[in-house]
Design an enzyme around this catalytic site. Structure first.
Site, PDB file in Angstrom:
ATOM      1  N   GLY A 138       0.824  -1.199   0.000  1.00 36.61           N
ATOM      2  CA  GLY A 138       0.000   0.000   0.000  1.00 36.61           C
ATOM      3  C   GLY A 138       0.859   1.249   0.000  1.00 36.61           C
ATOM      4  O   GLY A 138       1.963   1.286  -0.559  1.00 36.61           O
ATOM      5  N   SER A 139       0.368   2.278   0.663  1.00 40.13           N
ATOM      6  CA  SER A 139       1.046   3.576   0.601  1.00 40.13           C
ATOM      7  C   SER A 139       2.390   3.601   1.310  1.00 40.13           C
ATOM      8  O   SER A 139       3.145   4.574   1.164  1.00 40.13           O
ATOM      9  CB  SER A 139       0.138   4.665   1.172  1.00 40.13           C
ATOM     10  OG  SER A 139      -0.962   4.879   0.305  1.00 40.13           O
ATOM     11  N   ALA A 140       2.727   2.557   2.073  1.00 35.75           N
ATOM     12  CA  ALA A 140       4.077   2.492   2.633  1.00 35.75           C
ATOM     13  C   ALA A 140       5.114   2.462   1.517  1.00 35.75           C
ATOM     14  O   ALA A 140       6.256   2.903   1.696  1.00 35.75           O
ATOM     15  CB  ALA A 140       4.215   1.259   3.532  1.00 35.75           C
ATOM     16  N   LYS A 199       5.114   4.299  -0.980  1.00 32.34           N
ATOM     17  CA  LYS A 199       5.340   5.650  -1.498  1.00 32.34           C
ATOM     18  C   LYS A 199       6.700   6.208  -1.096  1.00 32.34           C
ATOM     19  O   LYS A 199       7.172   7.182  -1.694  1.00 32.34           O
ATOM     20  CB  LYS A 199       4.218   6.585  -1.048  1.00 32.34           C
ATOM     21  CG  LYS A 199       2.906   6.338  -1.795  1.00 32.34           C
ATOM     22  CD  LYS A 199       1.767   7.168  -1.245  1.00 32.34           C
ATOM     23  CE  LYS A 199       0.462   6.819  -1.984  1.00 32.34           C
ATOM     24  NZ  LYS A 199      -0.726   7.344  -1.302  1.00 32.34           N
TER      25      LYS A 199
END
Length: 581
Positions: free
Chosen positions: A335-337, A339
């Site tokens: 997920g956004s980790a 990013k």
């Protein structure tokens, strides 16, 4: 077949040969004729030879002997006696190999404190052929504090021989005197001095440290000689992975035993090898902090802490305890980790932290619709805020527009994706497949699509920011792996971005008063079969520690995983300054 070459082969001739081969565990045998000369009595001849017997799990046993032969018509036949097999053997003698294992070595923490080690105990064993009544035996063992079902399983295990000493349990030195008379009255029970593996109380990195136990059929087949069905071996974790190092090898003797079972002579000796203690990178104080945090987490969950300077795993835990090792072997969409990786690629391409970018309610890339949590739209904002508030609709289109084909994959590789961890225990390789189109590129940029990582790996991603470049994790003490350097400017910008996540972004629940916590939340969607679920992530670093927290199917990272990260940082901050690190 061999009896055709023997004068009047005695009863049990074939069995004697089989017993000889099985008694020494002969995996091969070679005989070299040396000389042939007339017998002293003139009735035949004597053939001298050198025997080389490969004793399984020990080595080559070489000895010299001779065979008397006599003429029978046109043929020469062996005048057989037990001495043909070995010059010391007499009627009724057998051979056996006795193995004496050294004391198993310890598993140590980074500061040399023991995690698992041996202590003196009384080993309670049973010789099956001496048991008169199994039911009474088991009842007596239970009265002495030995688990009767485990005892039955050990006695009846495949390959156990009637005359073996079969360990069925242990008693501490302090507990034994109270039941000594009870055990002494049980036919077939013998008591020996021994040691028992003790470890820090569970839970303590259980999946990683592992356990020891009675040999299984599968392990016996895998390990082979010199192991036997009654040996205690590593059954999981480091205890299994480093079995040969921790156990060493036994001293072994080939003994001549008479018909009454008495050892008469040692015919050959094979010295063993000393076991070696294993120093891990685990820090007992950090591990206890990790265990305290995960005890409060919804299950399934995993927490990993690594040393940002070396990549050494300082603490690791997975729940449930009877499940697989999610921290090292689990693979999940980050997920956004992820990013953190995408931001590194964009910063490397010239995007600046204060550059104004768009965070609309939705975007469509390659026919795929992308939105933010809660369908949020933040409009025109600085890149630092797009990171802090985790704008999918910023990162997905920026990656497809600004990064050339292969650049995001190269950035992922620079953070260790598609690189095997190389640990002594099972650990999954993080996966970043090359995106096939804009839709896949956009999904990969926000840690979705086909991107997968373990909690351990995402802890190393956070460590890469803290330490100035990615390096593989390690579990055994020694020289740290080589680091893949990260641009100093990019590393500094990422550190600032991650600080803002906790200061005012999606990770405010990870804030700890008086402490500078850097982090990134992740809410990773996955198919459940009846819709979409979300894994809750928080990765980050504080001081010299980098960490990852995962709550599988837990929901939003900022509300579920971030508070656990705050608890972790608070506990780490409370540790003594001169701890194991």
């Amino acid at each position: 077949m061999a009896s055709r070459f023997v004068t009047g082969p005695p009863a049990g001739f074939t069995a004697a040969h089989q017993d000889w081969a099985e008694g020494v565990g002969a995996s091969s045998a070679a005989f070299t004729v040396e000389e042939v000369f007339p017998a002293d009595d003139g009735a035949g001849a004597v053939v001298t030879f050198t025997a080389t017997i490969e004793v399984a799990g020990a080595g080559a046993w070489e000895y010299e002997s001779s065979v008397p032969v006599v003429r029978a018509g046109q043929r020469w036949l062996v005048d057989w006696s037990p001495a043909v097999l070995h010059p010391s053997l007499e009627e009724g003698d057998t051979l056996r190999v006795v193995r004496t294992w050294p004391t198993r070595a310890a598993i140590l923490a980074i500061d040399a404190r023991p995690i698992a080690s041996e202590q003196s105990v009384k080993v309670i064993g049973v010789v099956p052929e001496q048991v008169e009544d199994l039911t009474e035996l088991l009842a007596g063992l239970e009265a002495a504090g030995i688990d009767p079902e485990q005892a039955r399983d050990a006695i009846e295990a495949p390959a156990v021989q009637p005359d073996w000493f079969v360990p069925v349990g242990t008693l501490s030195e302090s507990a034994y005197p109270a039941v000594a008379d009870t055990l002494d009255a049980l036919p077939g029970v013998l008591v020996r001095e021994g040691t028992e593996r003790t470890r820090l109380p569970s839970p303590f990195a259980d999946h990683v440290v592992g356990s020891t136990g009675v040999m299984t059929v599968e392990l016996l087949e895998a390990l082979g000689p010199p192991y036997s069905a009654t040996d205690t071996v590593g059954r999981s974790g480091l205890e299994l992975a480093l079995e040969e190092r921790l156990a060493g090898t036994p001293d072994q003797q080939v003994q001549r035993v008479n018909r009454y079972g008495r050892m008469m002579e040692v015919l050959a000796t094979f010295p063993g090898t000393a076991p070696e203690a294993v120093t891990t990178t685990l820090d007992i104080d950090v591990q206890e902090a990790v265990e305290a945090v995960i005890a409060t987490a919804p299950e399934p969950a995993a927490v990993v802490v690594v040393d940002a300077a070396t990549g050494g795993i300082r603490g690791v835990a997975s729940r449930p305890l009877d499940g697989f090792d999610r921290a090292l072997s689990g693979l999940y969409p980050p997920g956004s980790a992820f990013k953190v990786v995408t931001a590194a690629a964009l910063l490397g391409e010239g995007v600046t932290p204060l550059q104004v970018v768009d965070c609309p309610e939705e975007v469509t890339l390659g026919g795929r619709r992308f939105t933010n949590a809660g369908e949020a739209a933040l409009g025109q904002i600085p890149f630092v805020d797009a990171f802090a508030f985790s704008c999918n609709t910023t990162f997905a289109p920026l990656a497809t527009a600004l990064l050339d084909p292969g650049e995001l994959a190269a950035a992922a590789a620079g953070f260790g994706f598609n690189t095997a961890p190389g640990l002594p225990v099972p650990a999954s390789t993080p996966v970043f497949p090359e995106p096939a189109d804009d839709a896949e590129e956009g999904a990969a940029a926000i840690g979705q699509g086909r991107v997968l990582a373990s909690p351990l790996h995402l802890a190393t991603v956070a460590a890469a920011v803290a330490g100035g470049g990615w390096q593989p994790p390690s579990l055994l003490a020694g020289e740290p792996p080589q680091r893949t350097p990260l641009s100093a400017e990019v590393a500094a910008d990422l550190a600032d971005l991650m600080l803002r996540v906790v200061a005012y972004g999606t990770g405010v629940a990870a804030a700890v008063e008086g402490e500078e916590v850097h982090g990134k939340t992740g809410t990773a969607e996955y198919e459940t079969g009846s819709g979409l679920g979300s894994h809750a992530w928080f990765i980050g670093y504080w001081e010299g520690y980098a960490f990852a927290v995962l709550v599988e199917g837990g929901g939003a990272g900022g509300t579920v995983a971030a508070p656990l990260a705050a608890d972790l940082v608070g506990r780490l901050a409370a540790l003594p300054a001169d701890g194991g690190q």
